[in-house]
Write an enzyme that holds these catalytic residues in place. Structure first.
Site, PDB file in Angstrom:
ATOM      1  N   ASP A 267       0.810  -1.216   0.000  1.00  0.00           N
ATOM      2  CA  ASP A 267       0.000   0.000   0.000  1.00  0.00           C
ATOM      3  C   ASP A 267       0.840   1.261   0.000  1.00  0.00           C
ATOM      4  O   ASP A 267       0.470   2.279   0.540  1.00  0.00           O
ATOM      5  CB  ASP A 267      -0.960   0.034   1.198  1.00  0.00           C
TER       6      ASP A 267
ATOM      7  N   ILE B 104       2.930   2.009   4.556  1.00  0.00           N
ATOM      8  CA  ILE B 104       1.542   1.690   4.249  1.00  0.00           C
ATOM      9  C   ILE B 104       0.891   2.979   3.760  1.00  0.00           C
ATOM     10  O   ILE B 104       1.349   4.079   4.066  1.00  0.00           O
ATOM     11  CB  ILE B 104       0.779   1.078   5.457  1.00  0.00           C
ATOM     12  N   ASP B 105      -0.149   2.823   2.985  1.00  0.00           N
ATOM     13  CA  ASP B 105      -0.791   3.961   2.337  1.00  0.00           C
ATOM     14  C   ASP B 105      -1.280   4.983   3.357  1.00  0.00           C
ATOM     15  O   ASP B 105      -1.600   4.648   4.499  1.00  0.00           O
ATOM     16  CB  ASP B 105      -1.962   3.446   1.498  1.00  0.00           C
ATOM     17  N   LYS B 106      -1.350   6.213   2.942  1.00  0.00           N
ATOM     18  CA  LYS B 106      -1.770   7.307   3.811  1.00  0.00           C
ATOM     19  C   LYS B 106      -3.095   7.006   4.501  1.00  0.00           C
ATOM     20  O   LYS B 106      -3.260   7.281   5.697  1.00  0.00           O
ATOM     21  CB  LYS B 106      -1.887   8.590   2.987  1.00  0.00           C
TER      22      LYS B 106
END
Length: 331
Positions: free
Chosen positions: A5, A150-152
């Site tokens: 992600d 990991i994604d925001k």
């Protein structure tokens, strides 16, 4: 470096190739290109043209106001100047910390490191304030201490290095996939079969540069183990599900891409959530206040790269996902 992600942006020094068809011929060229390169604004494209970095079939373009022609355009995105993040006193939920590393329960909405559009308020800014000058330079000026991302808008457990030895050791563990990583996803519908393995190479989408996609050739091998923990709505045709995912590899957007490939994307996913949830699920999302993809990094386990101690951390569902589960249970 593993990057499940990972926040996705145009790569430094990359040349983007764009095909414009006859249907767009006659439009302003900056508008036509911006529609096909959503990560670049028209203003950014105009600046690149002024620098001679945009060409049409090998011929440089100097103005965005000209009319687009059908054919192949090349857009050179120059390397981004390294950021020099500044410390910010942002509260952190610290699950573990010693002289070598720190484990944090990241909230949704916090980017891991500064990037265009998220220059402040990131995990790096918070770490620089929390850990002090000792963190500077570990892993690079722009991303000190960052080992994985990991994604925001994904919440959950992340580990960061505080020393070069820890950074090198953790990077080696992630590269060897010698890390326990488990996520919880709330999905549209329920995957069939209820448990199994999703295996398929992932690469950047040729249709949308902000997206990743499963590909038959090229890409990076990716494996996700999944298990449906609960379903919501009619048993014969669930409207949503809670799915545990265990990563065997850690590719960009891996879980989101793999779940979407089964027709059960994460609820609230703005990139891979094609199609709309059932009205009852949409109402539940609104009631719960879910404003992001329903994905949470729930477990992170690894051997300490310096002491050799076995460490394992768990994070409960954050408030928005927990509320959504509670509402979905009433369907």
């Amino acid at each position: 470096m593993a990057a499940e992600d990972e926040e996705f942006t145009a790569e430094a020094g990359e040349v983007l190739t764009v095909e414009i068809g006859p249907e767009a011929a006659g439009e302003r060229v900056d508008k036509a290109l911006a529609a096909r390169l959503p990560e670049l604004s028209r203003a950014r494209l105009q600046a690149l043209m002024a620098e001679g970095r945009v060409s049409f079939q090998g011929r440089p373009l100097t103005s965005g106001s000209g009319k687009a022609q059908a054919g192949t355009y090349a857009v050179e995105v120059p390397p981004v100047e390294p950021a020099d993040p500044q410390p910010e006193a942002i509260p952190l939920v610290v699950l573990y910390e010693d002289a070598h590393l720190i484990v944090v329960d990241k909230p949704p909405g916090m980017a891991m490191h500064p990037a265009p559009g998220s220059e402040t308020g990131t995990m790096v800014n918070a770490l620089l304030a929390h850990c002090g000058a000792s963190l500077s330079g570990i892993g690079g000026v722009a991303r000190p201490g960052i080992v994985h991302r990991i994604d925001k808008e994904t919440s959950g457990v992340v580990v960061m290095a505080k020393t070069d030895a820890a950074h090198q050791g953790l990077s080696a563990l992630f590269a060897a996939h010698d890390i326990e990583r488990a996520y919880v996803a709330l999905t549209r519908g329920a995957p069939q079969p209820p448990w199994g393995v999703i295996e398929g190479a992932i690469a950047r989408s040729t249709h949308d540069r902000k997206k990743m996609a499963m590909v038959k050739a090229g890409g990076r091998h990716a494996i996700t183990h999944y298990r449906t923990e609960a379903t919501f709505g009619p048993p014969e045709k669930p409207l949503a599900a809670r799915v545990a995912c265990r990563l065997e590899t850690g590719r960009t957007h891996q879980i989101r891409v793999h779940l979407a490939s089964k027709g059960t994307p994460c609820l609230g996913d703005p990139v891979y959530g094609s199609g709309s949830p059932a009205p009852a699920v949409r109402a539940a999302m609104a009631e719960a206040g879910l404003m992001r993809q329903a994905l949470h990094a729930a477990v992170l386990g690894f051997r300490h790269p310096v002491t050799g101690e076995t460490l394992r951390f768990e994070s409960p569902l954050p408030a928005d996902m927990a509320r959504l589960v509670a509402v979905l249970e009433g369907l």
